[in-house]
Design an enzyme around this catalytic site. Sequence first.
Site, PDB file in Angstrom:
ATOM      1  CE  LYS A 336      -4.259  -1.799   2.057  1.00  0.00           C
ATOM      2  NZ  LYS A 336      -3.571  -3.191   2.903  1.00  0.00           N
TER       3      LYS A 336
HETATM    4  O1  S5P Z   1      -9.311  -2.431   2.335  1.00  0.00           O
HETATM    5  C1  S5P Z   1      -8.584  -3.301   2.725  1.00  0.00           C
HETATM    6  C2  S5P Z   1      -7.590  -3.641   1.844  1.00  0.00           C
HETATM    7  C3  S5P Z   1      -6.698  -4.602   2.463  1.00  0.00           C
HETATM    8  S1  S5P Z   1      -5.417  -4.995   1.112  1.00  0.00           S
HETATM    9  N1  S5P Z   1      -8.802  -4.043   3.657  1.00  0.00           N
HETATM   10  C4  S5P Z   1      -8.166  -5.080   4.296  1.00  0.00           C
HETATM   11  O2  S5P Z   1      -8.150  -5.686   5.251  1.00  0.00           O
HETATM   12  N2  S5P Z   1      -6.786  -5.246   3.484  1.00  0.00           N
HETATM   13  C5  S5P Z   1      -5.953  -6.362   3.842  1.00  0.00           C
HETATM   14  O3  S5P Z   1      -6.764  -7.674   3.679  1.00  0.00           O
HETATM   15  C6  S5P Z   1      -5.261  -6.331   5.189  1.00  0.00           C
HETATM   16  O4  S5P Z   1      -4.323  -5.618   5.160  1.00  0.00           O
HETATM   17  C7  S5P Z   1      -5.222  -7.706   5.615  1.00  0.00           C
HETATM   18  O5  S5P Z   1      -3.732  -8.199   5.124  1.00  0.00           O
HETATM   19  C8  S5P Z   1      -6.331  -8.455   4.725  1.00  0.00           C
HETATM   20  C9  S5P Z   1      -7.548  -8.556   5.646  1.00  0.00           C
HETATM   21  O6  S5P Z   1      -7.323  -9.671   6.720  1.00  0.00           O
HETATM   22  P1  S5P Z   1      -8.420 -10.282   7.675  1.00  0.00           P
HETATM   23  O7  S5P Z   1      -7.625 -11.216   8.398  1.00  0.00           O
HETATM   24  O8  S5P Z   1      -9.403  -9.443   8.018  1.00  0.00           O
HETATM   25  O9  S5P Z   1      -8.974 -11.263   6.515  1.00  0.00           O
END
Ligand code: S5P
Length: 509
Positions: A336
């Site tokens: 990012k």
């Molecule tokens: O808007 C976003 C963009 C990203 S890339 N929201 C997110 O959560 N992410 C990424 O997706 C975040 O940095 C993490 O690596 C992943 C979500 O993780 P989870 O454990 O909540 O599924």
Amino acid sequence: MYHNNSINNVIFLIDSCSKCNRDFFIFFFKYFHNTIMHGDKKHISLKLYEIGAIKFGSFVLKSGITSPYYIDLRLLRSYPLFLRTLSNYLFNKIRADHISYDVICGIPNTALPIATSISLDQNIPTIFKRDVIKEHGTKTLIEGLYKKDDKCLIIEDVVTSGNSIIDSVKILRKNGLIITDACFVIDREGDGIQNLTSNGIKAHYLLKISELMEILFENGKISPDIYQTFMKMDNYSGKTPTIPTKRLTFSERGETSKNGVTKRLCKIIDDKKSNLVFSADISDLDRLLKMVDLVGPHVCCVKTHVDIINRFSVDFINKLKALASQHNFLIMEDRKFADIGNILKLQYEGGMYKIVEWADIVTVHGLIGHWAIEALKKVSIGRERACLLVAEMSCQDNFLTNDYTKNVCNLVEASGDFVMGLVCQRKLLDNPSFLHFTPGVKLPQTLINGHENIKKYQDDLGQAYNTPDYVISQAMSDIIIVGRDIYESLDPLAAVTRLKQISYKAYTD
Ligand code: S5P
């Protein structure tokens, strides 16, 4: 002050007061809050959506027509606080429109709890018309006390043709009641209002279905496709549902792109029948590699945050690359980027991570504009690389506005081949060569209040989740990104298998 606050906040305030203050608050609040404002409509629309009262798919309505959406306010009885809030809105509408009445009558069955809630809160007597005469006891058709020439106000949930109201009104009138007004929550914009008017009934309602859909669209709850399908409908009432066209396969989409990474990813997705990216957000290096080895055969891509890894080393990268070729997945570094072109260039090629050397895909925020893409392109010359622009975020209360998202979309469309798509919450671009990646995804499970139909839920730091089926079928995104729902699962292999099956099926169906 009360106009701007949500009613829920006020009810909370009321509930935390002493009995005497409580009565004063209720009086004060009801006196001033007597019109339905845009903020109220937004609150109602988003809450109805959140509890699963607005469904999308193909539904045959009572009238026999097929509709691509369905409004199910029967669910209200499972959310008593919101039922009460909504009933309050309806009562304020009744006051604002100066409707007079002696009794109110809810149309069975959905409107009965709404009428009861108004009755209890406002001390207004209700009557109710049975569908069939009771065979025993009093054999009455209308329950509750009323006198000849009493004025009866009709309460209903949703009006399409108005026939349910008209049928009941005929019987109520035959029994001596006077009916001139009906108050309901949603006008489906069929010919209901016209029919009610020609039967001498004036319609009062909180929301038109087109207003509700617009609010859902503006707030990212429904994709442009669903919104357009809805807008194209004759009078929005479901008379001419448009069947959404079949989506291109990923392989077909790969062929439309000039970016080598997009082509490879699309092929992997169809070969492995998996449009699932594993977000390997694990700090312990050995645990991370073990997990990737386990789930690698089931995902199209593994996403990293290298800066969270303890004991990062080149050896780790080599092992990750070996797993990528063994299990046939791509690697995405979720960096990012968000700095000026020059710094971004240094961050991409240098430092201890040297991202450009091993990550097929890298993420970048859209706020820098086209110079960010120029900088990344410059560093990656001679390598097959791609980037994703972050257009929307999954965390609650973020500052990305609709205008920001639109600008990022324009940037992607103008940027040529290096950008392979977007990180976003729904489909935003029509060009099939751009892919939509959506994080904030979790398998459905029994959630708040034990109700499975709540689509959105969250962690304790603002991350909001949707189900994979919702993200791919309704928000029309292409690829899901999942972290904790896999690596924190008691059975990560079962979780990854289920996630990939649901999301690939949702896409191909
Ligand atoms: O808007 C976003 C963009 C990203 S890339 N929201 C997110 O959560 N992410 C990424 O997706 C975040 O940095 C993490 O690596 C992943 C979500 O993780 P989870 O454990 O909540 O599924």
